[in-house]
Design an enzyme around this catalytic site. Structure first.
Site, PDB file in Angstrom:
ATOM      1  N   LYS A 170      -1.033 105.047 -46.295  1.00  0.00           N
ATOM      2  CA  LYS A 170      -0.348 103.903 -46.314  1.00  0.00           C
ATOM      3  C   LYS A 170       0.531 103.313 -46.781  1.00  0.00           C
ATOM      4  CE  LYS A 170      -0.020  99.775 -48.613  1.00  0.00           C
ATOM      5  NZ  LYS A 170       1.105  99.271 -49.300  1.00  0.00           N
ATOM      6  N   THR A 181       2.990 109.414 -53.356  1.00  0.00           N
ATOM      7  CA  THR A 181       3.561 107.761 -52.556  1.00  0.00           C
ATOM      8  C   THR A 181       2.762 107.606 -52.011  1.00  0.00           C
ATOM      9  OG1 THR A 181       5.356 107.483 -51.402  1.00  0.00           O
ATOM     10  CG2 THR A 181       3.631 108.990 -50.538  1.00  0.00           C
ATOM     11  N   SER A 385       6.572  85.339 -51.296  1.00  0.00           N
ATOM     12  CA  SER A 385       6.738  84.237 -50.377  1.00  0.00           C
ATOM     13  C   SER A 385       5.594  84.389 -49.497  1.00  0.00           C
ATOM     14  CB  SER A 385       8.344  83.764 -49.317  1.00  0.00           C
ATOM     15  OG  SER A 385       9.408  84.155 -50.405  1.00  0.00           O
TER      16      SER A 385
END
Length: 385
Positions: A170, A181, A385
């Site tokens: 992912k 990574t 958000s």
């Protein structure tokens, strides 16, 4: 099949509400043996998430029974409560599997700096549900469960003569690794010792994940894990296994590159005729992290001057006035000066090739990156958000 393609592995992916989308968010992968060998490489970021701190201790003896991964929360900078959450995650998995907690790796990914009792309860529930649903066909579900801003799951398999490798990954942002990574799990049914697994993993990640530099930002949670079951009973030729592992890591790295947040170009920066491989990497990475260059590629502008300006900031050996640059097969710069007209370069395809010839040696390296787009800025301005 992903990580359950090799013999000896079971996996599951379940949804426990860590993600507001209701999608799977906890994955469990278990090694049924007969070998329980493991190796891992971790982020070199000094700011490490709690699961990294835990897993660095677990991997020391080269024994791994299982790995638990969650998305929907990085469990990073969450203090002693966060580390206790990681510890309890391993303990719960160990209890249900009948093994030691010190042989359970833990990985997390998501927003940094958030974590509470609700988060902990959901992760522990995910461990219980995941272990209850373990099966040899569960690889794809596990791959889905570790996705965050990824738009697609990333899986790969490699089949050899009598043994195989499976993998899932992912990552769509913060792709600027030091050894690893984001989150990657690799499995194999080949027969390997822990020292062999570690050596092969480090060699493979060095030329694959460690050459992916999407946005110059290094995560706090990066981990690449190799689990070895030995279920095939085949001890592979060392060179053949390393080649296969490198191939699957390179495949997954390019999948990560292709799904980078907001990207419209997948850029391959090949540095040729460098004095050393390390200097070739330094030069390629300097271009990959240059925002002016990345913005130019986004605008389909073959501004090769930005390439030369970027490599001029390195300590590599070369003469800036004897460098060639090609963009998508067109040599736009020759010996530090203009060559073919810029109008001949077509940068509209997503696949973008940059070739830099330093003309000082025989070493080379390729760095993978992406362009800098409005969508990348928007997505990361609203991430929390």
């Amino acid at each position: 099949m992903s990580v359950t393609a090799p013999q000896g592995f079971e996996a599951a992916g379940v949804a426990v509400g860590l993600k507001s989308t209701g999608k799977p968010d906890v994955a469990v992968i278990v090694n049924r043996g007969p070998l329980k060998t493991g190796a891992a490489v971790f982020t070199s970021n000094r700011a490490k998430a709690n699961p990294i701190l835990w897993s660095e201790q677990v991997i020391r003896d080269g024994v791994v029974e299982a790995i638990v991964l969650n998305s929907g929360g990085a469990n990073c900078f969450t203090g002693s409560f966060g580390f206790q959450t990681t510890h309890q995650t391993a303990e719960r998995a160990a209890e249900l599997l009948g093994v030691g907690a010190g042989d359970i790796l833990v990985c997390s990914t998501g927003l940094i700096g958030t974590g509470d009792q609700v988060f902990r309860d959901k992760v522990l529930a995910g461990v219980e549900q995941g272990i209850a649903r373990l099966n040899p066909e569960g690889g794809p579900d596990a791959a889905n469960a570790i996705m965050t801003t990824d738009s697609v799951q990333k899986t790969a398999t490699y089949q050899a003569d009598g043994w195989s490798i499976g993998g899932m990954a992912k990552g769509a942002g913060m792709l600027a690794p030091g050894l690893a990574t984001m989150l990657v799990v690799l499995t194999t049914d080949a027969v390997l010792t822990s020292s062999e697994a570690d050596a092969h993993l480090r060699a493979a990640t060095r030329v694959s994940f460690d050459r992916l530099d999407s946005d110059g930002c290094m995560s706090t949670n990066d981990q690449v894990t190799l689990m070895v079951s030995g279920a095939s009973g085949v001890t592979p030729d060392a060179a053949a296994f390393r080649a296969g592992l490198t191939a699957i890591c390179s495949d997954l790295a390019r999948q990560l590159q292709g799904d980078a947040e907001g990207a419209s170009h997948d850029i391959s920066i090949q540095v040729m005729h460098a004095a050393s491989e390390e200097e070739a990497v330094e030069v390629g990475r300097s271009v990959a992290r240059n925002n002016l260059f990345k913005a130019a590629i986004f605008g389909n502008d073959p501004n090769w001057g930005r390439v030369l300006a970027a490599i001029g900031t390195t300590t590599a050996l070369f003469d800036p006035y004897d460098v060639d640059v090609e963009m998508n097969g067109v040599r736009v710069c020759s010996s530090g000066g203009p060559d073919r007209p810029r109008e001949e370069v077509d940068l509209t395809p997503r696949a973008t090739s940059i070739v830099i010839d330093l003309k000082v040696g025989d070493a080379s390296a390729t760095i993978l990156t992406n362009d800098l787009t409005h969508d990348y800025v928007h997505e990361n301005s609203a991430y929390a958000s």
